[in-house]
Design a protein around this motif. Sequence first.
Motif, PDB file in Angstrom:
ATOM      1  N   PRO A  88      15.512  89.720  27.482  1.00 39.09           N
ATOM      2  CA  PRO A  88      15.398  89.013  26.195  1.00 39.09           C
ATOM      3  C   PRO A  88      15.512  89.989  25.029  1.00 39.09           C
ATOM      4  O   PRO A  88      15.241  91.186  25.165  1.00 39.09           O
TER       5      PRO A  88
ATOM      6  N   TRP B 222      23.185  78.881  29.785  1.00 39.32           N
ATOM      7  CA  TRP B 222      22.146  79.739  29.221  1.00 39.32           C
ATOM      8  C   TRP B 222      22.650  81.168  29.157  1.00 39.32           C
ATOM      9  O   TRP B 222      23.068  81.725  30.149  1.00 39.32           O
TER      10      TRP B 222
ATOM     11  N   VAL C 261      15.288  75.186  32.045  1.00 40.56           N
ATOM     12  CA  VAL C 261      14.373  74.741  30.994  1.00 40.56           C
ATOM     13  C   VAL C 261      13.860  73.364  31.377  1.00 40.56           C
ATOM     14  O   VAL C 261      14.641  72.497  31.786  1.00 40.56           O
TER      15      VAL C 261
ATOM     16  N   VAL D  80      15.900  79.489  23.304  1.00 38.22           N
ATOM     17  CA  VAL D  80      16.836  79.723  24.390  1.00 38.22           C
ATOM     18  C   VAL D  80      18.244  79.526  23.845  1.00 38.22           C
ATOM     19  O   VAL D  80      18.501  78.546  23.137  1.00 38.22           O
TER      20      VAL D  80
ATOM     21  N   VAL E 139      10.026  77.487  30.255  1.00 34.73           N
ATOM     22  CA  VAL E 139      11.284  78.237  30.330  1.00 34.73           C
ATOM     23  C   VAL E 139      11.124  79.204  31.493  1.00 34.73           C
ATOM     24  O   VAL E 139      10.257  80.084  31.461  1.00 34.73           O
ATOM     25  N   ARG E 140      11.918  79.028  32.525  1.00 35.84           N
ATOM     26  CA  ARG E 140      11.851  79.912  33.688  1.00 35.84           C
ATOM     27  C   ARG E 140      12.814  81.082  33.490  1.00 35.84           C
ATOM     28  O   ARG E 140      14.010  80.886  33.314  1.00 35.84           O
ATOM     29  N   LEU E 141      12.255  82.280  33.503  1.00 30.41           N
ATOM     30  CA  LEU E 141      13.048  83.498  33.320  1.00 30.41           C
ATOM     31  C   LEU E 141      12.994  84.309  34.598  1.00 30.41           C
ATOM     32  O   LEU E 141      11.916  84.706  35.055  1.00 30.41           O
TER      33      LEU E 141
ATOM     34  N   LEU F  24       6.711  80.334  28.647  1.00 33.65           N
ATOM     35  CA  LEU F  24       7.541  81.255  29.417  1.00 33.65           C
ATOM     36  C   LEU F  24       6.930  81.529  30.788  1.00 33.65           C
ATOM     37  O   LEU F  24       5.755  81.907  30.900  1.00 33.65           O
TER      38      LEU F  24
ATOM     39  N   VAL G 169      17.776  83.452  32.090  1.00 32.11           N
ATOM     40  CA  VAL G 169      17.119  82.141  32.084  1.00 32.11           C
ATOM     41  C   VAL G 169      17.622  81.338  33.281  1.00 32.11           C
ATOM     42  O   VAL G 169      18.833  81.216  33.501  1.00 32.11           O
TER      43      VAL G 169
ATOM     44  N   CYS H   5       7.725  83.106  22.964  1.00 34.12           N
ATOM     45  CA  CYS H   5       9.042  82.560  23.277  1.00 34.12           C
ATOM     46  C   CYS H   5       9.577  81.808  22.058  1.00 34.12           C
ATOM     47  O   CYS H   5       9.003  80.808  21.642  1.00 34.12           O
TER      48      CYS H   5
ATOM     49  N   LEU I 106      17.669  84.793  25.781  1.00 37.14           N
ATOM     50  CA  LEU I 106      16.342  84.316  25.422  1.00 37.14           C
ATOM     51  C   LEU I 106      15.809  85.187  24.301  1.00 37.14           C
ATOM     52  O   LEU I 106      15.869  86.418  24.389  1.00 37.14           O
TER      53      LEU I 106
END
Length: 235
Positions: free
Chosen positions: A143, A88, A208, A7, A170-172, A195, A205, A4, A91
């Motif tokens: 991403p 956001w 965060v 962002v 970082v939540r994706l 990540l 995303v 990662c 990523l």
Amino acid sequence: MLSCSHVLCKVDDIRSAVRDYQELGFTVEWGSAPERAHNALLWFERGPFIEFFQLPPAFLLLKWPMSAVNGVAAGDRLARWARPGEGWRDLALETDTTALHGAHRALRTSGSRVSRVMKGRRTRPDGDRVGYQFLATRPARLPFVVSAYDPPQRPTAVRHPNGATHIRTVRLGIADHDRPAFDALAGHLSEEGPLRVEQAPHTGVIDVELAGVDERLDRQKLHGAVFSAAVARKE
């Protein structure tokens, strides 16, 4: 392996965003000379960083020329960056320059739709030139992949007056219809790092989480960025 990198947060006015984040207690670095900069960086001593960028909607008109030169994935990515709205927007996953070309070949072999490997550069406020390479994935919700900056740009010491030390997670979110394309990309992802990938209605995303901030951030000054509730928890 991919890790990662950063962002990206789209803002309507980069100068207003920099001012607001400074007021929130962050140290923000301009991407180039402040009077003409279109991006700014929020560094941490380790892990991913945050990039704020401003891109006028008129750049949507460059989608087709970009597609013709670098592939449809590149044109779609530019259009995604240029669309209106703050928050956001993307990523970036990082690898070194040699591995970037290897990842490009592997992704194409696996049937992934990717752009050509493109070169980027910018001039820092001190006049030094910074280079990097990147490739866009398709759909543009996924991403994209970038090489490390050349020369390296992470400051040796970073102090944020509000106490922030690094990005903890970082939540994706990945929607079901994007899962096959993401899985081809995820095969190159390192299992370590901040990540966290989860099923979601929409790909992108989600939020965060920052370590070290001891109070909640004023949403009115975040320019659409979403930080998790745990942002108030000290590590």
